[in-house]
Design an enzyme around this catalytic site. Structure first.
Site, PDB file in Angstrom:
ATOM      1  N   GLY A   1       0.814  -1.206   0.000  1.00 12.60           N
ATOM      2  CA  GLY A   1       0.000   0.000   0.000  1.00 12.60           C
ATOM      3  C   GLY A   1       0.847   1.255   0.000  1.00 12.60           C
ATOM      4  O   GLY A   1       0.427   2.298   0.506  1.00 12.60           O
TER       5      GLY A   1
ATOM      6  N   THR B   1      -0.310   5.254  -1.458  1.00 10.51           N
ATOM      7  CA  THR B   1      -1.236   6.243  -0.903  1.00 10.51           C
ATOM      8  C   THR B   1      -1.184   6.227   0.622  1.00 10.51           C
ATOM      9  O   THR B   1      -0.632   5.300   1.230  1.00 10.51           O
ATOM     10  CB  THR B   1      -2.692   5.959  -1.324  1.00 10.51           C
ATOM     11  OG1 THR B   1      -3.065   4.651  -0.850  1.00 10.51           O
ATOM     12  CG2 THR B   1      -2.855   6.005  -2.830  1.00 10.51           C
ATOM     13  N   GLY B   2      -1.780   7.235   1.231  1.00 12.35           N
ATOM     14  CA  GLY B   2      -2.001   7.254   2.670  1.00 12.35           C
ATOM     15  C   GLY B   2      -0.769   7.013   3.515  1.00 12.35           C
ATOM     16  O   GLY B   2       0.307   7.552   3.263  1.00 12.35           O
TER      17      GLY B   2
ATOM     18  N   GLY C   1       1.061   4.355   3.793  1.00 11.65           N
ATOM     19  CA  GLY C   1       2.133   3.672   3.075  1.00 11.65           C
ATOM     20  C   GLY C   1       3.011   4.633   2.309  1.00 11.65           C
ATOM     21  O   GLY C   1       4.245   4.498   2.294  1.00 11.65           O
TER      22      GLY C   1
ATOM     23  N   SER D   1      -4.761  -1.989  14.279  1.00 15.40           N
ATOM     24  CA  SER D   1      -5.693  -0.881  14.480  1.00 15.40           C
ATOM     25  C   SER D   1      -6.269  -0.938  15.884  1.00 15.40           C
ATOM     26  O   SER D   1      -6.353  -2.007  16.498  1.00 15.40           O
ATOM     27  CB  SER D   1      -6.831  -0.971  13.455  1.00 15.40           C
ATOM     28  OG  SER D   1      -7.919  -0.149  13.805  1.00 15.40           O
TER      29      SER D   1
ATOM     30  N   TYR E   1     -13.802  -6.264  10.042  1.00 17.38           N
ATOM     31  CA  TYR E   1     -12.585  -5.448  10.101  1.00 17.38           C
ATOM     32  C   TYR E   1     -11.848  -5.699  11.417  1.00 17.38           C
ATOM     33  O   TYR E   1     -10.631  -5.912  11.431  1.00 17.38           O
ATOM     34  CB  TYR E   1     -12.939  -3.967   9.971  1.00 17.38           C
ATOM     35  CG  TYR E   1     -11.742  -3.045  10.104  1.00 17.38           C
ATOM     36  CD1 TYR E   1     -10.806  -2.956   9.081  1.00 17.38           C
ATOM     37  CD2 TYR E   1     -11.545  -2.292  11.259  1.00 17.38           C
ATOM     38  CE1 TYR E   1      -9.699  -2.120   9.203  1.00 17.38           C
ATOM     39  CE2 TYR E   1     -10.448  -1.452  11.382  1.00 17.38           C
ATOM     40  CZ  TYR E   1      -9.527  -1.370  10.351  1.00 17.38           C
ATOM     41  OH  TYR E   1      -8.430  -0.553  10.472  1.00 17.38           O
TER      42      TYR E   1
END
Length: 306
Positions: free
Chosen positions: A22, A25-26, A28, A151, A177
C-alpha cells in the site's frame, strides 16, 4: 520528559531494502517517503500500478537521489501475492524491512476470487502469505524486521470466529474489520516467537497502529456514519504523516524489540507521537494464535521456514 519521537529520528537507511504494501497512498506513501529520504530503496507494493508510479514520481521530486520501485500486488488475490512474492524474492535477495501496511475497512460484504471475505483476505491472509514468501530473504539479514499495521479496532473483537472466518453466516463490516486487525496482532506475536526460537536469530516481528489517521481507508464508511467520521476527523484524527510515525518507529528505532506494539501517545491513542502501547488480552492468546497460524497456512498454501 515526554517522548516526542518523529520522522527526524529515523536513522540512516542507506543500503537497506524496504517493501511497503500500500505504498502508493495514505500511510504507506508517507512511510515510503521518509524511508526513501533516509536512503532506503523503497519498494511500493501496490494494487494500482498507475497510482504507484505516480507516488514514486512524487517521492523522487522531493528526494531526487532516492531509490524507489513499484511492484504490483493485490493482497486479495493469492495468485497475485504468489507472483509478487516470487518477483520480489528474486529481485531483492536481501530484504531488510517488510511493512505490512495495506488494508481495507468497512466495505460491503465482498468475496475474493479465492472465496474469502475481502477484509480477512486483504488485511490478514494476503500479508500472512506475502511474509511467508519473503521471510527467507530476511532471515540472513541482521536487524531485519516485519512490521504489521493493526488498528485500535482490534479491541472491538472478542475473538476470532473460526466457525465463520469468511462471515458467511453473518456479516458485519465493522466486525469483520476488527477480526482482521486482531488477526494482525496474533500473527505478529506468533511470528516473533517462531523467529526468536531460531539459532542466531536477529529478524523480529513488531506491530503498530496509526490511531485515527485521515486517509482514504475510510472511503467505505456507511453513509449514515459519515457525519460521525467527519466529526472525528476534525477533532480526533491526525494527519497521514503523523499516523505513519508508529510503523516508522517500529521499523527503524534501534531500541525496538520483537513483539512490541507502537501507537500514538495522545487521548485514547487517537493521535500524537509514537510510543509503546498495549493490545488487548485476546491478541496474546497463544492457543488462538497457533490455531490461526495453522488455518492461515492451510488457506494460503504458504508454509514458513520457521
Amino acid at each position: 520528559m515526554k517522548d516526542l519521537w518523529n520522522a527526524a529520528d529515523v536513522p540512516d537507511q542507506k543500503d537497506r531494502v524496504a517493501v511497503i504494501t500500500g505504498g502508493g497512498t495514505g500511510l504507506g506513501y508517507q512511510i515510503a517517503l521518509v524511508l526513501a529520504g533516509r536512503g532506503a530503496h523503497a519498494v511500493l507494493a501496490v494494487r494500482d500500478v498507475t497510482k504507484g508510479k505516480a507516488a514514486a514520481e512524487r517521492i523522487l521530486a522531493i528526494h531526487p537521489q532516492a531509490e524507489v520501485s513499484v511492484q504490483i500486488l493485490d493482497l486479495a488475490s493469492q495468485r497475485s501475492v504468489e507472483d509478487a512474492g516470487t518477483e520480489l524474492s528474486s529481485r531483492y535477495p536481501r530484504i531488510d524491512l517488510l511493512i505490512n501496511n495495506a488494508g481495507v475497512m468497512f466495505p460491503p460484504r465482498t468475496v475474493t476470487v479465492d472465496g474469502f471475505e475481502l477484509q480477512f483476505a486483504t488485511n490478514h491472509l494476503g500479508h500472512f502469505a506475502l511474509t511467508g514468501l519473503l521471510i527467507g530473504n530476511m532471515l540472513p539479514v541482521t536487524g531485519s524486521r516485519v512490521i504489521t499495521v493493526s488498528s485500535l479496532g482490534h479491541k472491538a473483537r472478542g475473538a476470532i470466529d473460526f466457525d465463520d472466518l469468511n462471515s458467511e453466516k453473518k456479516y458485519s463490516a465493522g466486525g469483520a474489520y476488527a477480526q482482521s486487525k486482531l488477526a494482525n496482532l496474533l500473527f505478529t506475536y506468533e511470528l516473533d516467537q517462531r523467529l526468536a526460537a531460531r539459532a542466531h536469530a536477529t529478524t523480529i516481528a513488531v506491530a503498530a497502529h496509526p490511531g485515527g489517521a485521515n486517509t482514504d481507508l475510510t472511503r467505505h464508511t456507511p453513509a449514515k456514519l459519515r457525519w460521525l467520521q467527519a466529526l472525528a476527523a476534525r477533532f480526533l484524527f491526525q494527519s497521514a504523516e503523523m499516523g505513519a510515525l508508529p510503523p516508522l518507529r517500529a521499523a527503524t528505532d534501534p531500541a525496538v524489540t520483537g513483539s512490541q506494539y507502537y501507537g500514538p501517545d495522545g487521548f485514547m491513542e487517537q493521535r500524537g507521537h509514537p510510543v509503546l502501547v498495549t493490545s488487548n488480552a485476546k491478541s496474546h492468546n497463544e492457543e488462538v494464535a497457533q490455531r490461526l497460524w495453522a488455518v492461515s497456512e492451510k488457506l494460503t498454501g504458504v508454509h514458513y521456514p520457521v
